[in-house]
Design an enzyme around this catalytic site. Structure first.
Site, PDB file in Angstrom:
ATOM      1  N   GLY A  97      46.925  38.032  42.396  1.00 32.04           N
ATOM      2  CA  GLY A  97      47.400  37.033  43.333  1.00 32.04           C
ATOM      3  C   GLY A  97      48.436  36.071  42.782  1.00 32.04           C
ATOM      4  N   ARG A  98      48.649  36.128  41.466  1.00 30.72           N
ATOM      5  CA  ARG A  98      49.642  35.175  40.935  1.00 30.72           C
ATOM      6  C   ARG A  98      50.316  35.647  39.658  1.00 30.72           C
ATOM      7  NH1 ARG A  98      45.975  30.228  38.539  1.00 30.72           N
ATOM      8  NH2 ARG A  98      44.199  31.501  37.920  1.00 30.72           N
ATOM      9  N   ARG A 177      52.948  36.387  29.599  1.00 23.51           N
ATOM     10  CA  ARG A 177      51.936  37.107  28.837  1.00 23.51           C
ATOM     11  C   ARG A 177      52.456  38.494  28.440  1.00 23.51           C
ATOM     12  NH1 ARG A 177      46.262  36.590  32.069  1.00 23.51           N
ATOM     13  NH2 ARG A 177      47.220  38.084  33.487  1.00 23.51           N
ATOM     14  N   ARG A 184      42.780  46.630  34.357  1.00 22.22           N
ATOM     15  CA  ARG A 184      41.417  46.110  34.296  1.00 22.22           C
ATOM     16  C   ARG A 184      40.419  47.142  34.815  1.00 22.22           C
ATOM     17  NH1 ARG A 184      42.842  40.518  35.374  1.00 22.22           N
ATOM     18  NH2 ARG A 184      45.057  40.459  34.869  1.00 22.22           N
ATOM     19  N   ASP A 253      37.063  42.281  37.130  1.00 17.64           N
ATOM     20  CA  ASP A 253      38.522  42.198  37.232  1.00 17.64           C
ATOM     21  C   ASP A 253      39.121  41.453  36.038  1.00 17.64           C
ATOM     22  OD1 ASP A 253      37.065  40.074  38.682  1.00 17.64           O
ATOM     23  OD2 ASP A 253      39.034  39.176  38.899  1.00 17.64           O
TER      24      ASP A 253
HETATM   25  P1  AMP Z   1      40.699  34.526  38.160  1.00 17.57           P
HETATM   26  O1  AMP Z   1      39.509  33.691  38.466  1.00 17.57           O
HETATM   27  O2  AMP Z   1      41.838  33.746  37.599  1.00 17.57           O
HETATM   28  O3  AMP Z   1      40.376  35.744  37.370  1.00 17.57           O
HETATM   29  O4  AMP Z   1      41.226  35.012  39.584  1.00 17.57           O
HETATM   30  C1  AMP Z   1      40.575  35.945  40.404  1.00 17.57           C
HETATM   31  C2  AMP Z   1      41.592  36.514  41.347  1.00 17.57           C
HETATM   32  O5  AMP Z   1      42.106  35.460  42.173  1.00 17.57           O
HETATM   33  C3  AMP Z   1      42.788  37.132  40.656  1.00 17.57           C
HETATM   34  O6  AMP Z   1      43.174  38.260  41.346  1.00 17.57           O
HETATM   35  C4  AMP Z   1      43.848  36.084  40.741  1.00 17.57           C
HETATM   36  O7  AMP Z   1      45.136  36.625  40.785  1.00 17.57           O
HETATM   37  C5  AMP Z   1      43.493  35.367  42.026  1.00 17.57           C
HETATM   38  N1  AMP Z   1      43.886  33.968  41.940  1.00 17.57           N
HETATM   39  C6  AMP Z   1      43.336  32.992  41.188  1.00 17.57           C
HETATM   40  N2  AMP Z   1      43.979  31.839  41.365  1.00 17.57           N
HETATM   41  C7  AMP Z   1      44.965  32.087  42.241  1.00 17.57           C
HETATM   42  C8  AMP Z   1      46.000  31.306  42.835  1.00 17.57           C
HETATM   43  N3  AMP Z   1      46.138  30.006  42.561  1.00 17.57           N
HETATM   44  N4  AMP Z   1      46.831  31.921  43.689  1.00 17.57           N
HETATM   45  C9  AMP Z   1      46.709  33.215  43.988  1.00 17.57           C
HETATM   46  N5  AMP Z   1      45.774  34.004  43.475  1.00 17.57           N
HETATM   47  C10 AMP Z   1      44.912  33.463  42.615  1.00 17.57           C
HETATM   48 MG    MG Z   2      41.333  37.179  36.557  1.00 16.52          MG
END
Ligand code: AMP
Ligand code: MG
Length: 486
Positions: A97-98, A177, A184, A253
């Site tokens: 998502g980012r 990165r 994953r 993930d």
């Molecule tokens: P994480 O907890 O960072 O591993 O995120 C879990 C999922 O949510 C991943 O696919 C991230 O890309 C997505 N994600 C986390 N934060 C954001 C954000 N601010 N905007 C878009 N996607 C996000």
């Molecule tokens: Mg993540």
């Protein structure tokens, strides 16, 4: 053109090998611009490894490229799609998502921007990352690498005054990165759960061909892959436990198919040794507590096995591959602890001594890093504060030390104090050290961050200019709460 302009050659990329998997796997899109970016931190070590031209890496061109405002030559940016289990529950499609994969370096490493704006997988979120979490990921990626623990790397962080809403209003940052692959467990789960067996097969073939070529000749390459990933993951977690690292959010993930530490969020290094410590403020059930990490890694591998089952076909073979976890983990941890005690081999006596040492630390919540380091310094005859002063029950410490001495006396040739000094870090990225660097960076004072980073690059040297960085965390550190919010 002047000579320096010729020398300031940008980082050239090529379209990522991952993109060759085809359109099921990603969406092509450009990063969102980051308004008025500024440098927050850069890793000289990774820049050297990538043979970046120093003039270019210091230039505004590089700043704009690593903020997502311009594209590096050869970039073909894409967001890959994956699913996963979060806190033990199937969450369906999650990301990315980012993060955008820009392309591969000439050496075949993937380069990603994290926090570079919305993607088709951003769900309800904003596609951004905040300065605080970006600095933590940047510092710890390079610190883990310096500790010789498999990890994704971080080349730089750029920041902007662009406001980003979390619990409070914060500002945006982008982390660049680098890793051989950001694939994953959740990538495999994504295609398996959707019944897209051709895509699952293509992904498996891709990973085997590039990263696990030995599996190609196995009777069941997918089963061989599962076993190899199981063993790598087990060894990775053994390294985490030995150094006192907590990942904090071991969702499937966030598990690398290469056995790298991936997606740093609410991570923490142990202060006072508490095996049940929960570092993620959002983890009320303690699923990802320190002492749960090996079992959770195994649980995640079971999820991977489930995803690979359409290719493995035979449940028994999947179970046999997973069964490699316990032995590999136990052996790797025993070896690691033996090394930290200065012994080349993990004999039963050495392992028993290590277990009792850990019990001693746990009993008094003794600072994990300081205790090991003082033990190493004492064994090496270095001056410094005595180990026993860390304990209330000094007799218990003395009794353990006596056994250590006896074991040394019986095996003098098998012991190396130097090995202890090279395997017990003086400095790790404790949360309060990151917090102090973040606090200064918020005021646009980036010197302390660079200084801390330089110290973390040499974790086995005492940080001469800041001896307190190698010391016990101050009381206020206990009140820092780290959540999943990033
Ligand atoms: P994480 O907890 O960072 O591993 O995120 C879990 C999922 O949510 C991943 O696919 C991230 O890309 C997505 N994600 C986390 N934060 C954001 C954000 N601010 N905007 C878009 N996607 C996000
Ligand atoms: Mg993540």
């Amino acid at each position: 053109m002047t000579e320096s302009a010729v020398a300031a050659k940008p980082l050239h990329l090529v379209r990522s090998a991952f993109a060759g998997l085809g359109p099921h796997f990603f969406s092509a899109l450009a990063p969102a611009p980051l308004p008025a970016p500024y440098w927050v931190g850069r890793s000289p070590a990774l820049a050297r490894d990538l043979e970046l031209e120093p003039d270019w890496f210091a230039s505004d061109d590089a700043l704009q490229a690593f903020s997502g405002n311009t594209l590096l030559p050869g970039s073909a940016p894409l967001a890959s799609v994956y699913s996963g289990h979060q806190f033990g529950v199937w969450a369906g499609q999650l990301g990315d998502g980012r993060a955008l994969l820009l392309g591969d370096t000439a050496g075949g490493l993937e380069v990603q921007l994290k926090g570079s704006g919305l993607t088709p997988y951003s769900r309800m979120a904003d596609g951004r990352a905040v300065l605080r979490s970006s600095i933590r990921e940047f510092l710890v990626s390079e610190a883990m690498h310096a500790l010789d623990i498999p990890t994704t790397r971080a080349l730089c962080v750029t920041g902007s005054d662009l406001p980003v809403r979390r619990e409070t209003l914060e500002t945006a940052a982008v982390v660049t990165r680098v890793a051989p692959s950001f694939i994953r467990f959740g990538h495999f789960e994504h295609f398996s759960y959707r019944g897209q067996q051709d895509a699952l097969q293509a992904l498996t073939d891709f990973v085997i061909r590039r990263f696990y070529p030995d599996c190609q000749s196995a009777p069941k390459p997918a089963a061989a892959l599962l076993q190899a990933v199981t063993e790598r993951t087990a060894r990775l977690v053994a390294q985490w436990q030995a150094v006192g690292f907590m990942h904090g959010v071991m969702n499937t993930d966030n598990m690398s198919i290469l056995g790298l530490t991936l997606d740093y969020g609410p991570f923490q290094f142990m202060d006072g040794f508490d095996p049940g410590h929960i570092c993620n403020h959002s983890d009320s059930g303690g699923r990802y507590a320190f002492d749960q990490q090996p079992a959770i890694a195994h649980w995640n591998l079971c999820a991977l096995a489930q995803a690979l089952l359409p290719l493995i076909e035979d449940r028994e073979q999947a179970v046999a591959a997973l069964d490699r976890f316990a032995d590999t983990y136990t052996q790797a941890l025993a070896e690691r602890l033996a090394t930290k005690l200065g012994f080349a081999r993990a004999t039963p006596e050495v392992s028993a001594l290590a277990d009792d040492w850990l019990a001693l630390l746990a009993g008094e919540r003794t600072d994990y890093t300081v205790a090991w380091r003082r033990l190493a310094r004492q064994a090496a005859g270095r001056s410094g504060e005595p180990l026993r002063d860390l304990f209330i029950d000094r007799a218990a410490c003395d009794a353990w030390l006596l056994r250590f001495q006896e074991l040394l006396a019986h095996n003098p040739q098998a012991h190396s104090p130097d090995l202890m000094l090279k395997t017990n870090p003086a400095i790790v990225l404790r949360k309060h050290l990151a917090e102090q660097a973040i606090e200064q960076a918020r005021r646009k004072n980036f010197g302390p961050l660079a200084e801390l980073q330089a110290a973390l690059e040499h974790p086995y040297d005492e940080p001469a200019a800041h001896p307190e960085w190698a010391g016990i965390a101050p009381d206020w550190a206990a009140h820092i709460q780290i959540s999943c919010s990033s």
